[in-house]
Write an enzyme that holds these catalytic residues in place. Structure first.
Site, PDB file in Angstrom:
ATOM      1  CG  HIS A   1       4.723  -3.627  -1.109  1.00 35.92           C
ATOM      2  ND1 HIS A   1       5.787  -3.559  -0.246  1.00 35.92           N
ATOM      3  CD2 HIS A   1       4.686  -4.895  -1.570  1.00 35.92           C
ATOM      4  CE1 HIS A   1       6.377  -4.747  -0.196  1.00 35.92           C
ATOM      5  NE2 HIS A   1       5.730  -5.582  -0.983  1.00 35.92           N
TER       6      HIS A   1
HETATM    7  C1  UD1 Z   1       4.422  -8.553  -5.502  1.00 36.37           C
HETATM    8  C2  UD1 Z   1       4.641  -9.820  -4.673  1.00 36.37           C
HETATM    9  C3  UD1 Z   1       5.094  -9.432  -3.276  1.00 36.37           C
HETATM   10  C4  UD1 Z   1       6.303  -8.530  -3.316  1.00 36.37           C
HETATM   11  C5  UD1 Z   1       6.046  -7.339  -4.220  1.00 36.37           C
HETATM   12  C6  UD1 Z   1       7.306  -6.555  -4.395  1.00 36.37           C
HETATM   13  C7  UD1 Z   1       3.127 -11.677  -5.265  1.00 36.37           C
HETATM   14  C8  UD1 Z   1       1.926 -12.442  -4.869  1.00 36.37           C
HETATM   15  N1  UD1 Z   1       3.388 -10.561  -4.536  1.00 36.37           N
HETATM   16  O1  UD1 Z   1       3.368  -7.830  -4.879  1.00 36.37           O
HETATM   17  O2  UD1 Z   1       5.473 -10.618  -2.580  1.00 36.37           O
HETATM   18  O3  UD1 Z   1       6.584  -8.073  -2.021  1.00 36.37           O
HETATM   19  O4  UD1 Z   1       5.614  -7.805  -5.523  1.00 36.37           O
HETATM   20  O5  UD1 Z   1       7.081  -5.267  -4.821  1.00 36.37           O
HETATM   21  O6  UD1 Z   1       3.808 -12.039  -6.198  1.00 36.37           O
HETATM   22  N2  UD1 Z   1       1.419  -2.486 -10.531  1.00 36.37           N
HETATM   23  C9  UD1 Z   1       1.668  -1.433 -11.371  1.00 36.37           C
HETATM   24  N3  UD1 Z   1       2.834  -1.438 -12.069  1.00 36.37           N
HETATM   25  C10 UD1 Z   1       3.748  -2.421 -11.986  1.00 36.37           C
HETATM   26  C11 UD1 Z   1       3.480  -3.489 -11.119  1.00 36.37           C
HETATM   27  C12 UD1 Z   1       2.314  -3.510 -10.400  1.00 36.37           C
HETATM   28  O7  UD1 Z   1       0.863  -0.514 -11.503  1.00 36.37           O
HETATM   29  O8  UD1 Z   1       4.802  -2.355 -12.644  1.00 36.37           O
HETATM   30  C13 UD1 Z   1       0.169  -2.460  -9.724  1.00 36.37           C
HETATM   31  C14 UD1 Z   1      -1.001  -3.126 -10.451  1.00 36.37           C
HETATM   32  O9  UD1 Z   1      -2.151  -2.408 -10.135  1.00 36.37           O
HETATM   33  C15 UD1 Z   1      -1.047  -4.493  -9.797  1.00 36.37           C
HETATM   34  C16 UD1 Z   1      -0.601  -4.196  -8.384  1.00 36.37           C
HETATM   35  O10 UD1 Z   1       0.383  -3.176  -8.507  1.00 36.37           O
HETATM   36  O11 UD1 Z   1      -2.311  -5.070  -9.847  1.00 36.37           O
HETATM   37  C17 UD1 Z   1      -0.016  -5.381  -7.653  1.00 36.37           C
HETATM   38  O12 UD1 Z   1       1.072  -5.954  -8.402  1.00 36.37           O
HETATM   39  P1  UD1 Z   1       1.466  -7.511  -8.207  1.00 36.37           P
HETATM   40  O13 UD1 Z   1       2.714  -7.779  -8.944  1.00 36.37           O
HETATM   41  O14 UD1 Z   1       0.308  -8.362  -8.485  1.00 36.37           O
HETATM   42  O15 UD1 Z   1       1.708  -7.638  -6.661  1.00 36.37           O
HETATM   43  P2  UD1 Z   1       2.565  -6.728  -5.691  1.00 36.37           P
HETATM   44  O16 UD1 Z   1       1.658  -6.098  -4.705  1.00 36.37           O
HETATM   45  O17 UD1 Z   1       3.490  -5.867  -6.462  1.00 36.37           O
HETATM   46  N1  UDP Z   2      13.035  -0.575  -3.329  1.00 37.49           N
HETATM   47  C1  UDP Z   2      13.444   0.341  -4.291  1.00 37.49           C
HETATM   48  N2  UDP Z   2      12.679   1.471  -4.466  1.00 37.49           N
HETATM   49  C2  UDP Z   2      11.562   1.723  -3.748  1.00 37.49           C
HETATM   50  C3  UDP Z   2      11.165   0.777  -2.777  1.00 37.49           C
HETATM   51  C4  UDP Z   2      11.914  -0.370  -2.598  1.00 37.49           C
HETATM   52  O1  UDP Z   2      14.474   0.152  -4.947  1.00 37.49           O
HETATM   53  O2  UDP Z   2      10.919   2.762  -3.974  1.00 37.49           O
HETATM   54  C5  UDP Z   2      13.847  -1.791  -3.135  1.00 37.49           C
HETATM   55  C6  UDP Z   2      14.296  -2.030  -1.713  1.00 37.49           C
HETATM   56  O3  UDP Z   2      15.489  -1.348  -1.443  1.00 37.49           O
HETATM   57  C7  UDP Z   2      14.475  -3.543  -1.672  1.00 37.49           C
HETATM   58  C8  UDP Z   2      13.404  -4.025  -2.620  1.00 37.49           C
HETATM   59  O4  UDP Z   2      13.047  -2.911  -3.440  1.00 37.49           O
HETATM   60  O5  UDP Z   2      15.747  -3.922  -2.160  1.00 37.49           O
HETATM   61  C9  UDP Z   2      12.233  -4.476  -1.824  1.00 37.49           C
HETATM   62  O6  UDP Z   2      11.146  -4.649  -2.656  1.00 37.49           O
HETATM   63  P1  UDP Z   2       9.646  -4.544  -2.155  1.00 37.49           P
HETATM   64  O7  UDP Z   2       9.557  -3.722  -0.928  1.00 37.49           O
HETATM   65  O8  UDP Z   2       8.865  -4.129  -3.334  1.00 37.49           O
HETATM   66  O9  UDP Z   2       9.289  -6.085  -1.885  1.00 37.49           O
HETATM   67  P2  UDP Z   2       9.577  -7.124  -0.704  1.00 37.49           P
HETATM   68  O10 UDP Z   2      11.003  -7.051  -0.321  1.00 37.49           O
HETATM   69  O11 UDP Z   2       8.655  -6.782   0.430  1.00 37.49           O
HETATM   70  O12 UDP Z   2       9.169  -8.416  -1.302  1.00 37.49           O
END
Ligand code: UD1
Ligand code: UDP
Length: 381
Positions: free
Chosen positions: A219
């Site tokens: 991601h």
């Molecule tokens: C964010 C965090 C990242 C973390 C990740 C965990 C920042 C800068 N990044 O990244 O550090 O590892 O969360 O998962 O804060 N979207 C959906 N549905 C949702 C949420 C997101 O469709 O419920 C899609 C949207 O298109 C959105 C994209 O995901 O634009 C990115 O979401 P965003 O929260 O901006 O950043 P993440 O990549 O999730």
């Molecule tokens: N996770 C989850 N379901 C998924 C993928 C990840 O519950 O399909 C959990 C995972 O076990 C961990 C957390 O989400 O506890 C990690 O989140 P993510 O990978 O989105 O973000 P990061 O840790 O890189 O910030």
């Protein structure tokens, strides 16, 4: 009784918050009152509410519903919303987790109106400022009053940035308290593993056999948004799935789900979709991901949380990044940094999956980080 406001927003923060909320409910309910603010950064049911329900986190008191957007819009909407709530509630502490935009927004809002910030997961560094997370965590640490680091490496990083471990109370941003407390996510992995063993049906649902599948999550923005990197990672996954005839379960973050068709070459996209060993799943719940992590042969991920959980469940891990904040697992030989290099990913798979001598010593605390943090919030030892 002290009053804390906790900010959650992205999936991993919701999961981390479960450990502290559980400790408050079980042990500190007469001493700590927690008010939860959800920024709405993540909002799909399987990115947010599923964790609140499954991990029994109290329903958030506020939801700012900021949703997705550019960094500036998303973060500034959060800052405005959080500041209003903080002015209204006047908590003793604002508790922030990790390194997302929700963390940064909380840090900016609270520091300007002098609400003491508690940063959980302090001191982690990738030393790569092209990551938004690196900016967020540095800013948060440098505005905090109490910092809780999960690792010794984190503590050392803070010391090299000039923080003083010998600071004594009263703590304030220019004299912060710094503590090595272990990983709050380890608390959760231990606690929810037994629940997952009883309740998760995901292996059956997707026909996966214990020890005979790979788990992968992807991601990070530099993997999803740079087509060469995304193509390289998926080419490697396809090659391993074919050579080994092993299923690869990939619960896809919505960010990646939306970009797969756009950024993968057509022929690769079709090959992935048609391959019976490549299982593209929607994001799964925490009990289900624990079942996948603890029963797979090996993990391949760019996630911070999933890297560590692989280690907690004694699984080797290939990291799709050029560095990691969790250097301990690489130093132990339990994980390899393969970046998005196709050959390195494939070779690392064969190296790690055939190595039965990897050790997984306990490096991330005793599973009681949340209790430790609560005691420090109360000024106790
Ligand atoms: C964010 C965090 C990242 C973390 C990740 C965990 C920042 C800068 N990044 O990244 O550090 O590892 O969360 O998962 O804060 N979207 C959906 N549905 C949702 C949420 C997101 O469709 O419920 C899609 C949207 O298109 C959105 C994209 O995901 O634009 C990115 O979401 P965003 O929260 O901006 O950043 P993440 O990549 O999730
Ligand atoms: N996770 C989850 N379901 C998924 C993928 C990840 O519950 O399909 C959990 C995972 O076990 C961990 C957390 O989400 O506890 C990690 O989140 P993510 O990978 O989105 O973000 P990061 O840790 O890189 O910030």
């Amino acid at each position: 009784m002290i009053k804390i406001v906790t900010v959650i927003g992205a999936r991993p923060q919701i999961i981390k918050a479960a450990a502290l909320s559980r400790a408050i409910k079980n042990t500190f309910s007469d001493k700590i009152k927690e008010i939860i603010v959800h920024t709405g950064q993540h909002y799909d049911k399987n990115m947010s509410q599923v964790f609140i329900d499954e991990l029994k986190i109290p329903e958030p008191d506020y939801n700012l519903n900021v949703g997705s957007g550019g960094h500036a819009k998303q973060t500034s909407d959060m800052i405005i919303g959080i500041e209003e709530i903080l002015k209204d509630i006047k908590p003793d502490f604002l508790v922030l987790y990790g390194d997302t935009n929700s963390t940064l927004a909380g840090a900016i809002a609270a520091s300007k109106i002098h609400i003491p910030i508690v940063h959980i997961e302090a001191g982690l560094r990738s030393f790569n400022k092209s990551m938004p997370e690196e900016i967020n965590r540095i800013m948060c640490d440098h505005t905090s009053t109490l910092m809780f680091s999960p690792t010794k490496t984190g503590i050392n990083n803070l010391i090299s940035e000039g923080f003083n471990l010998q600071n004594k109370p009263p703590y304030y941003p220019d004299n912060p308290g710094i503590f090595h407390c272990g990983d709050i996510m380890y608390d959760n992995s231990l606690y929810f593993k037994t629940v997952s063993d009883k309740q998760s049906n995901i292996l059956k649902e997707y026909g996966l056999e214990k020890g005979n599948f790979i788990l992968s999550t992807i991601h990070r923005d530099n993997n999803t948004d740079i087509p060469e990197r995304l193509n390289s990672i998926f080419t490697a996954l396809l090659e391993i799935a074919n050579k080994e005839n092993i299923p690869v379960a990939i619960p896809l973050h919505p960010r990646t789900g939306k970009l797969l068709r756009i950024n993968l070459e057509n022929s690769l996209y079709n090959a992935i979709i048609e391959n019976k060993n490549i299982l593209i799943l929607p994001p799964v719940s925490f009990l289900d991901i624990i079942a996948l992590e603890s029963n797979c042969r090996l993990v391949m991920t760019d996630s911070g949380g999933v890297q560590k959980e692989a280690y907690y469940f004694n699984k080797p891990c290939i990291i799709f990044r050029s560095e990691t904040e969790w250097v301990e697992i690489v130093n132990e030989g339990a994980a390899i940094i393969a970046n998005a290099d196709k050959d390195c990913i494939v070779n690392s798979y064969f190296k790690l999956s055939k190595n039965l001598n990897i050790k997984f010593p306990q490096l991330f605390g005793d599973g009681k980080a949340a209790e430790f943090i609560c005691n420090k919030l109360l000024g106790l030892n």
